[in-house]
Design an enzyme around this catalytic site. Structure first.
Site: not given
Lengths: 134, 164
Positions: A1, A29, A31-32, A52-53, A55
């Site tokens: 990200t 999928r 994600g965030d 970031t990280g 999700g």
């Protein structure tokens, strides 16, 4: 990200985040990153964030919105960022990092992962880092 | 009057020592690009999008070229743009075959919607002049290896090995 946030001389702000997602994720999928309040958030009256990280954890914990809530309550950008990413790791597990600019131009950079690469130009100086406390 | 500033990140995660210098070079280039756009009179939106595009084009980062792969070896990317004056949002998820998802998200921001997904997001991009990019230009040896490692359970879980 990857992410970029910015504020201009009139106080207008933007948050941008882009990602390939998670290695080995199921097709389909989400994600965030594409979700406002999780992967990023922006309000000229408060501040702007890119996260970031992990999700799923960022998504469940609404990391970016929490950072703006801390800012709105008067917390400084660095402390707001740190509280949100550490709160996420504690509450739902996983690791995260975020970059924040408050409406007064205050910068926050924090992460619970081993590392997060970051950089910004202020005045004519370039600041950057990747390890904790850099 | 506030001093304009652009802050970038290249993802949170483990990073091996070999990654560190390449990632730092990438985030420095992105921050400088964003700063240059602002200095030359560009908007803060153009500056932040330009900074992300630098990192999407850099195979070192998990975005655009160099994105990690789905379990069946596909690239499915996501991006979000949000501006703070009217809190408008442009977001894409599951988008494929474009070099810069962030530029597509910026186009979505001008629609009466906020989020476009999957094949509709990809079709919207190509209908609006965003060039088609074949998968093989987005997939890198490193992302193939990372998927292989994940499948062979050489790494504990997807989320911990690849930044971001």
């Amino acid at each position: 990200t990857v992410g970029a946030i910015g504020i201009d001389s009139n106080g207008h702000m933007v948050s941008c985040t882009s990602t390939g997602g998670m290695n080995g994720k199921l097709t389909g999928r989400v994600g965030d990153t594409p979700i406002p309040g999780s992967g990023g958030y922006c309000d000229d009256n408060i501040g702007t964030v890119s996260a970031t990280g992990n999700g799923e954890s960022i998504l469940r914990y609404n990391v970016s919105q929490r950072i703006l809530a801390y800012l709105e309550a008067g917390t400084g950008a660095q402390e707001a960022t740190r509280l949100a990413v550490e709160g996420m790791t504690k509450r739902v597990g996983g690791e995260a990092g975020a970059i924040t600019i408050a409406k007064n131009g205050d910068v926050g950079i924090a992460f619970t992962s081993k590392r997060m690469s970051w950089a910004y130009v202020k005045g004519s100086k370039l600041y950057y880092g990747i390890n904790p406390n850099e | 009057m506030i001093e304009p500033i652009i802050v970038v990140h290249g993802g949170a995660g483990n990073y091996t020592y070999a990654d560190i210098s390449r990632c730092l070079r990438g985030v420095r280039a992105a921050a400088i690009k964003g700063h240059q756009v602002v200095q030359s009179g560009g908007s803060i939106l153009d500056a932040t999008v330009a900074a992300v595009e630098v990192m999407e084009a850099d195979p070192e980062f998990n975005a655009g070229k160099g994105s990690v792969l789905t379990v069946d070896g596909k690239v499915q990317m996501e991006a979000l743009v949000m501006e703070g004056e009217h809190m408008k949002v442009g977001s894409v998820t599951g988008i494929t075959n474009v070099a810069h998802p962030i530029s597509v998200a910026k186009l979505v921001m001008d629609l009466p919607h906020s989020i476009l997904g999957f094949e509709s997001a990809t079709a919207f991009a190509h209908q609006n002049g965003i060039p088609f990019v074949p998968d093989e230009e987005l997939i890198t040896p490193a992302s193939l290896q990372a998927l292989e490692n994940f499948k062979n359970k050489k790494i504990s879980s997807a989320a911990t090995e690849i930044p971001g």
